[in-house]
Design a protein around this motif. Structure first.
Motif, PDB file in Angstrom:
ATOM      1  N   GLU A 161       4.098   7.942  -9.198  1.00  0.00           N
ATOM      2  CA  GLU A 161       4.025   7.793 -10.647  1.00  0.00           C
ATOM      3  C   GLU A 161       3.283   6.502 -10.961  1.00  0.00           C
ATOM      4  O   GLU A 161       3.565   5.462 -10.370  1.00  0.00           O
ATOM      5  CB  GLU A 161       5.428   7.774 -11.251  1.00  0.00           C
ATOM      6  N   LYS A 162       2.353   6.589 -11.875  1.00  0.00           N
ATOM      7  CA  LYS A 162       1.540   5.411 -12.229  1.00  0.00           C
ATOM      8  C   LYS A 162       2.357   4.379 -12.995  1.00  0.00           C
ATOM      9  O   LYS A 162       2.150   3.194 -12.885  1.00  0.00           O
ATOM     10  CB  LYS A 162       0.338   5.850 -13.064  1.00  0.00           C
ATOM     11  N   LYS A 190       8.948   3.750 -10.238  1.00  0.00           N
ATOM     12  CA  LYS A 190       9.864   4.560  -9.434  1.00  0.00           C
ATOM     13  C   LYS A 190       9.691   4.219  -7.955  1.00  0.00           C
ATOM     14  O   LYS A 190       8.585   4.171  -7.439  1.00  0.00           O
ATOM     15  CB  LYS A 190       9.588   6.042  -9.679  1.00  0.00           C
ATOM     16  N   GLU A 191      10.808   3.981  -7.277  1.00  0.00           N
ATOM     17  CA  GLU A 191      10.748   3.600  -5.872  1.00  0.00           C
ATOM     18  C   GLU A 191      11.279   4.679  -4.937  1.00  0.00           C
ATOM     19  O   GLU A 191      10.910   4.734  -3.784  1.00  0.00           O
ATOM     20  CB  GLU A 191      11.536   2.303  -5.657  1.00  0.00           C
ATOM     21  N   LYS A 218       0.841  -1.195   0.000  1.00  0.00           N
ATOM     22  CA  LYS A 218       0.000   0.000   0.000  1.00  0.00           C
ATOM     23  C   LYS A 218       0.879   1.248   0.000  1.00  0.00           C
ATOM     24  O   LYS A 218       1.858   1.333   0.720  1.00  0.00           O
ATOM     25  CB  LYS A 218      -0.902  -0.014   1.235  1.00  0.00           C
ATOM     26  N   GLU A 219       0.494   2.212  -0.806  1.00  0.00           N
ATOM     27  CA  GLU A 219       1.267   3.452  -0.906  1.00  0.00           C
ATOM     28  C   GLU A 219       0.854   4.420   0.191  1.00  0.00           C
ATOM     29  O   GLU A 219      -0.320   4.748   0.339  1.00  0.00           O
ATOM     30  CB  GLU A 219       1.050   4.088  -2.278  1.00  0.00           C
ATOM     31  N   LEU A 220       1.828   4.859   0.956  1.00  0.00           N
ATOM     32  CA  LEU A 220       1.577   5.824   2.025  1.00  0.00           C
ATOM     33  C   LEU A 220       1.566   7.235   1.455  1.00  0.00           C
ATOM     34  O   LEU A 220       2.339   7.536   0.540  1.00  0.00           O
ATOM     35  CB  LEU A 220       2.668   5.715   3.093  1.00  0.00           C
ATOM     36  N   PRO A 221       0.718   8.128   1.991  1.00  0.00           N
ATOM     37  CA  PRO A 221       0.740   9.518   1.532  1.00  0.00           C
ATOM     38  C   PRO A 221       2.093  10.157   1.836  1.00  0.00           C
ATOM     39  O   PRO A 221       2.615  10.021   2.947  1.00  0.00           O
ATOM     40  CB  PRO A 221      -0.365  10.192   2.345  1.00  0.00           C
TER      41      PRO A 221
END
Length: 106
Positions: free
Chosen positions: A71-72, A76-77, A1-4
């Motif tokens: 980035e969709k 990119k990490e 999950k991507e954190l804000p």
């Protein structure tokens, strides 16, 4: 999950001084800052820590100034450079609006 991720501002409502942070985890960074300030161990800015201890937690307001989007495509990490660039933009913008002395000195 991507954190804000983005720019977090800590504002002293009495003297209007600001402290800005770029972070890849806004909620985690806010919790960490609050914990450190409460326990007298906020090493990122000793002047802010001193004011927190003298004036109390209620004097300070935490606010997310800006969110950085993931980035969709491209996988990119590492967003460190992007976050740093966004932080510098906010520092320039606020310094122009409020004057160069609006920030806590680290």
């Amino acid at each position: 999950k991507e954190l804000p991720m983005g720019i977090l501002q800590i504002k002293n409502e009495k003297n209007h001084k600001l402290f800005l942070l770029a972070t890849s985890d806004l909620k985690g960074k806010e919790n960490s800052c609050r914990f450190q300030l409460k326990n007298g161990s906020f090493l990122a800015c000793r002047a802010l820590q001193k004011d927190w201890q003298q004036q109390g937690a209620d004097t300070f307001h935490f606010e997310v100034l800006d969110l950085l989007s993931y980035e969709k495509e491209g996988g990119k990490e590492n967003y460190r450079e992007d976050l740093q660039a966004l932080l510098e933009l906010w520092k320039e913008k606020l310094a122009a609006e409020l004057g160069p002395d609006c920030f806590y000195k680290a």
